[in-house]
Design an enzyme around this catalytic site. Structure first.
Site, PDB file in Angstrom:
ATOM      1  N   LYS A 133     -10.742  -2.872  -3.454  1.00 45.25           N
ATOM      2  CA  LYS A 133     -11.532  -1.640  -3.495  1.00 45.25           C
ATOM      3  C   LYS A 133     -10.751  -0.509  -4.144  1.00 45.25           C
ATOM      4  CE  LYS A 133     -13.582  -2.246   1.100  1.00 45.25           C
ATOM      5  NZ  LYS A 133     -12.591  -2.575   2.114  1.00 45.25           N
ATOM      6  N   LYS A 147      -5.207  -9.370  -6.585  1.00 42.78           N
ATOM      7  CA  LYS A 147      -6.403  -9.518  -5.765  1.00 42.78           C
ATOM      8  C   LYS A 147      -7.473  -8.502  -6.170  1.00 42.78           C
ATOM      9  CE  LYS A 147      -6.446  -7.436  -1.502  1.00 42.78           C
ATOM     10  NZ  LYS A 147      -7.198  -7.178  -0.285  1.00 42.78           N
ATOM     11  N   LYS A 203       0.819  -1.222   0.000  1.00 45.94           N
ATOM     12  CA  LYS A 203       0.000   0.000   0.000  1.00 45.94           C
ATOM     13  C   LYS A 203       0.848   1.265   0.000  1.00 45.94           C
ATOM     14  CE  LYS A 203      -4.407  -1.721   1.443  1.00 45.94           C
ATOM     15  NZ  LYS A 203      -5.508  -1.779   2.369  1.00 45.94           N
TER      16      LYS A 203
HETATM   17  N1  AQP Z   1     -10.106 -10.174  -3.149  1.00 45.47           N
HETATM   18  C1  AQP Z   1     -10.482 -10.680  -1.989  1.00 45.47           C
HETATM   19  N2  AQP Z   1     -10.816 -11.981  -1.881  1.00 45.47           N
HETATM   20  C2  AQP Z   1     -11.213 -12.506  -0.692  1.00 45.47           C
HETATM   21  N3  AQP Z   1     -11.322 -11.772   0.451  1.00 45.47           N
HETATM   22  C3  AQP Z   1     -11.010 -10.459   0.375  1.00 45.47           C
HETATM   23  N4  AQP Z   1     -11.017  -9.473   1.293  1.00 45.47           N
HETATM   24  C4  AQP Z   1     -10.620  -8.320   0.711  1.00 45.47           C
HETATM   25  N5  AQP Z   1     -10.352  -8.529  -0.586  1.00 45.47           N
HETATM   26  C5  AQP Z   1     -10.574  -9.849  -0.826  1.00 45.47           C
HETATM   27  C6  AQP Z   1     -11.420  -9.646   2.681  1.00 45.47           C
HETATM   28  O1  AQP Z   1     -12.463  -8.728   2.951  1.00 45.47           O
HETATM   29  C7  AQP Z   1     -12.386  -8.344   4.325  1.00 45.47           C
HETATM   30  C8  AQP Z   1     -12.492  -6.864   4.441  1.00 45.47           C
HETATM   31  O2  AQP Z   1     -11.402  -6.253   3.793  1.00 45.47           O
HETATM   32  P1  AQP Z   1     -11.015  -4.775   4.168  1.00 45.47           P
HETATM   33  O3  AQP Z   1     -12.109  -3.884   3.820  1.00 45.47           O
HETATM   34  O4  AQP Z   1     -10.610  -4.695   5.567  1.00 45.47           O
HETATM   35  O5  AQP Z   1      -9.747  -4.385   3.361  1.00 45.47           O
HETATM   36  P2  AQP Z   1      -8.767  -5.050   2.400  1.00 45.47           P
HETATM   37  O6  AQP Z   1      -8.425  -6.436   2.794  1.00 45.47           O
HETATM   38  O7  AQP Z   1      -7.620  -4.137   2.289  1.00 45.47           O
HETATM   39  O8  AQP Z   1      -9.685  -5.096   1.129  1.00 45.47           O
HETATM   40  P3  AQP Z   1      -9.560  -4.425  -0.244  1.00 45.47           P
HETATM   41  O9  AQP Z   1     -10.884  -4.499  -0.835  1.00 45.47           O
HETATM   42  O10 AQP Z   1      -8.490  -5.030  -1.043  1.00 45.47           O
HETATM   43  O11 AQP Z   1      -9.213  -2.926   0.029  1.00 45.47           O
HETATM   44  P4  AQP Z   1      -7.954  -2.112  -0.443  1.00 45.47           P
HETATM   45  O12 AQP Z   1      -8.147  -1.872  -1.887  1.00 45.47           O
HETATM   46  O13 AQP Z   1      -8.015  -0.860   0.374  1.00 45.47           O
HETATM   47  O14 AQP Z   1      -6.747  -2.950  -0.164  1.00 45.47           O
HETATM   48  C9  AQP Z   1     -11.075  -8.903   4.888  1.00 45.47           C
HETATM   49  O15 AQP Z   1     -11.365 -10.062   5.642  1.00 45.47           O
HETATM   50  C10 AQP Z   1     -10.306  -9.255   3.658  1.00 45.47           C
HETATM   51  O16 AQP Z   1      -9.434 -10.350   3.889  1.00 45.47           O
END
Ligand code: AQP
Length: 350
Positions: free
Chosen positions: A214, A211, A118
């Protein structure tokens, strides 16, 4: 105060809640309600660890917080039987983070791959909060002395850090912990990651090696929970594939990340195995498989999207859920914090 089995997990209100969050986390949250006491948190303190351009500023943060809450409820989380709240309403999260900051080692945090990803190349310009994110996550879990944490695979390393922090706290303060009646010297449990369920790592629709996320600048990389049927259809039809037909056996998905991802999504949404899905679609072209995937996605996600829409239009109700959940969360958190302060040796009014 014995350790009881308790589930805790969180989702960041950073917008664009997607199919990865749904299948990797929320679907499991719903299931665990049948067997455990669950606490599900909209982690707004985590959301602000990235630049304001990422989390969108105050009005957007409030909108996103309500949207994640709505997604929880629309997916089947019962905020009356379990606890749903936003993190910033319970100050124990930040207080315990400070204590854990003094337990965790810089070397441990330096190994966290999510920070490296990040922060990117401009690491000097990343917020201190982004670096400290995993310590806040440990505090989130251990504030409720939670024993089980359903997460996607990307959070595995952070969970390991939470376990290390719990263990070091128990070791560092072992004598004090025993004096407070915990004869085994175990105050914080070792939280178990629950990386299970239909799809622990859903990949981007544009690149099967990345992956679904968001923060991906391309909206075509993900299916948002709020996408309408036409948008879902467009995104799936444009999803990257390869020129070969679908294989008939799972082994044929090796080294074909995009095909593997789409088959995995189909399997997860239909509660079938990948082998079973390939039994039906193997040997065929992607175009007809994609048509069936569109139909499946729309059938599964539209009821969630329309219930989310209804809930978001009633912010009074959603905020009420969060306030009620925070009151119940605080009752548990206060108990942990009072004992923690005593264990550490902070003087307080009794
Ligand atoms: N691609 C994914 N596949 C399976 N699980 C996922 N999670 C996130 N992306 C995937 C799971 O969703 C939960 C909440 O995630 P989060 O909102 O805390 O943030 P994150 O893991 O950083 O998710 P993002 O969507 O990828 O956000 P950004 O873009 O900010 O990095 C967690 O349990 C996560 O494992």
């Amino acid at each position: 105060m014995a350790i009881v089995e308790r589930v805790f997990s969180g989702v960041q209100p950073t917008g664009n809640l997607h199919l990865g969050n749904y299948l990797g986390a929320i679907v499991n949250f719903v299931k665990l309600q049948e067997t455990h006491n669950c606490i599900y948190c909209v982690v707004d303190l985590h959301a602000i660890t990235q630049g304001i351009d990422v989390w969108g500023g105050p009005a957007q943060l409030a909108r996103n917080t309500r949207e994640v809450t709505a997604a929880f409820i629309a997916s089947g989380i019962d905020p009356k039987k379990h606890i749903v709240f936003n993190q910033s309403q319970v100050t124990g999260h930040t207080e315990l983070t400070w204590i854990f900051n003094c337990v965790a080692r810089v070397g441990w945090l330096n190994r966290m791959t999510q920070f490296k990803e990040k922060a990117g190349k401009d690491r000097e310009n990343a917020s201190v909060g982004l670096y400290d994110y995993p310590v806040l996550m440990a505090a989130d879990i251990l504030l409720y002395r939670a024993t089980h944490v359903p997460v996607g695979e990307d959070q595995k390393q952070h969970l390991e850090l939470s376990r290390d922090i719990a263990q070091k706290f128990n070791n560092d303060f072992g004598d004090s912990i025993r004096r407070h009646g915990f004869n085994e010297g175990l105050f914080f449990p070792q939280p178990e990651p629950l990386i299970t369920g239909p799809a622990t790592r859903v990949m981007s629709l544009r690149d099967g090696t990345k992956k679904m996320s968001k923060s991906d600048p391309s909206d075509y990389s993900r299916i948002n929970l709020t996408d309408d049927a036409d948008t879902i259809a467009q995104k799936i039809r444009k999803a990257k594939t390869d020129p070969e037909p679908l294989p008939s056996e799972e082994k044929g998905l090796e080294a074909r990340p995009e095909a593997d991802n789409l088959v995995g999504i189909f399997a997860a949404l239909s509660a079938r195995s990948k082998a079973d899905v390939l039994g039906e679609f193997g040997g065929g072209q992607f175009s007809s498989f994609k048509n069936s995937l569109v139909e499946l996605c729309v059938t599964k996600l539209s009821p969630v999207a329309s219930e989310m829409k209804r809930l978001v239009a009633d912010p009074g109700y959603v905020d009420g859920v969060l306030v009620d959940g925070a009151d119940r969360a605080r009752a548990i958190a206060d108990e942990t914090m009072e004992l923690t302060r005593d264990i550490v040796g902070f003087i307080r009014k009794h």
